[in-house]
Design a protein around this motif. Sequence first.
Motif, PDB file in Angstrom:
ATOM      1  N   HIS A 205       1.018  -1.271   0.090  1.00 44.51           N
ATOM      2  CA  HIS A 205      -0.032   0.033   0.067  1.00 44.51           C
ATOM      3  C   HIS A 205       0.828   1.118   0.020  1.00 44.51           C
ATOM      4  CE1 HIS A 205      -2.420   3.070   2.161  1.00 44.51           C
ATOM      5  NE2 HIS A 205      -3.461   2.595   1.036  1.00 44.51           N
ATOM      6  N   GLN A 206       1.837   1.275   0.864  1.00 45.65           N
ATOM      7  CA  GLN A 206       2.768   2.438   0.907  1.00 45.65           C
ATOM      8  C   GLN A 206       3.414   2.569  -0.724  1.00 45.65           C
ATOM      9  OE1 GLN A 206       4.652   4.698   2.942  1.00 45.65           O
ATOM     10  NE2 GLN A 206       3.229   4.142   4.687  1.00 45.65           N
ATOM     11  N   THR A 207       4.060   1.650  -1.222  1.00 51.64           N
ATOM     12  CA  THR A 207       4.503   1.683  -2.490  1.00 51.64           C
ATOM     13  C   THR A 207       3.683   2.117  -3.515  1.00 51.64           C
ATOM     14  OG1 THR A 207       6.142  -0.142  -2.021  1.00 51.64           O
ATOM     15  CG2 THR A 207       5.733   0.203  -4.205  1.00 51.64           C
ATOM     16  N   HIS A 208       2.251   1.732  -3.602  1.00 51.20           N
ATOM     17  CA  HIS A 208       1.338   2.035  -4.383  1.00 51.20           C
ATOM     18  C   HIS A 208       0.996   3.623  -4.232  1.00 51.20           C
ATOM     19  CE1 HIS A 208      -2.612   2.308  -6.014  1.00 51.20           C
ATOM     20  NE2 HIS A 208      -3.282   2.824  -4.994  1.00 51.20           N
ATOM     21  N   HIS A 209       0.984   4.072  -3.163  1.00 52.41           N
ATOM     22  CA  HIS A 209       0.493   5.640  -2.942  1.00 52.41           C
ATOM     23  C   HIS A 209       1.937   6.459  -3.249  1.00 52.41           C
ATOM     24  CE1 HIS A 209      -3.528   5.736  -2.166  1.00 52.41           C
ATOM     25  NE2 HIS A 209      -3.434   4.806  -1.421  1.00 52.41           N
ATOM     26  N   ARG A 210       3.084   5.777  -2.967  1.00 51.83           N
ATOM     27  CA  ARG A 210       4.492   6.559  -3.114  1.00 51.83           C
ATOM     28  C   ARG A 210       4.466   6.701  -4.563  1.00 51.83           C
ATOM     29  NH1 ARG A 210       7.213   3.888   1.300  1.00 51.83           N
ATOM     30  NH2 ARG A 210       7.545   2.247   0.007  1.00 51.83           N
ATOM     31  N   GLY A 211       3.991   5.890  -5.581  1.00 46.25           N
ATOM     32  CA  GLY A 211       3.951   5.862  -6.919  1.00 46.25           C
ATOM     33  C   GLY A 211       3.258   6.944  -7.256  1.00 46.25           C
ATOM     34  N   GLN A 212       1.786   7.286  -6.789  1.00 42.61           N
ATOM     35  CA  GLN A 212       0.974   8.431  -7.062  1.00 42.61           C
ATOM     36  C   GLN A 212       1.743   9.546  -6.694  1.00 42.61           C
ATOM     37  OE1 GLN A 212      -2.743   7.443  -4.867  1.00 42.61           O
ATOM     38  NE2 GLN A 212      -3.254   6.334  -6.590  1.00 42.61           N
ATOM     39  N   LEU A 213       2.462   9.540  -5.441  1.00 43.70           N
ATOM     40  CA  LEU A 213       2.981  10.940  -5.102  1.00 43.70           C
ATOM     41  C   LEU A 213       4.189  11.279  -6.134  1.00 43.70           C
ATOM     42  CD1 LEU A 213       2.826   9.760  -1.096  1.00 43.70           C
ATOM     43  CD2 LEU A 213       2.029  12.122  -2.233  1.00 43.70           C
TER      44      LEU A 213
END
Length: 165
Positions: free
Chosen positions: A133-141
Amino acid sequence: MNGVAYFKRMAGYNHWANGHLYAACAILPADALYEPRTAFFPSIMRTLNHLLVADRLWLSRLLGAPEVMPLDTILFDAFGDLRVAREAQDEAIIAYLDGLTEDVLTSDLTYQSVSAGAYTMPRDLILGHMFNHQTHHRGQLSSMLLEAGGKPLEIDLVYYARDLL
C-alpha cells in the motif's frame, strides 16, 4: 531468508523510501503540497496523511489496540508536523518487527475494517499489504511531485538494496 527477516527488510526499505519522498516534498514551494492533483487523495498532503492513517490503523491492529478513523483523516495540516509523525511511525513499524516471531507472523489476525465488517487474515498477508500500500501511493506521489516541478524519485527497492551494499 525467513518471513520475519523479509518483513524487517521491507520495514527498512519503507523507512528509507519515505525519507527520500519527504525530502523531495520539502524542497517544493509550500503551496504545491496542498494544490489539487489527480490522485485518489487529491493533493500531496492528503495522500501523505492517508499513508500515515493507514499505517496507524494497520499497526494498531497488529499490536492489539486498534484505532478507528476514516481513511481520509487529515492528521496534520503542517508538513513539518506530518514529517515528524511519519518518521515516528516508521520507527514504530521497525520496532514492531524487531519483536516479531515467526509463530506470530504465521498466525491469523481478526480485525474490524474501517468501511466493512470483521475480517480474519494471516498477519504476513496484512504486513505484505501494508508495505505494498505504501509503495502504491508513493507511486502516485512520485507523479504528483513531477507535476509540481519536483525531480523524479529513485526509490525502487533495488536502489535501497544498493545503498546497503
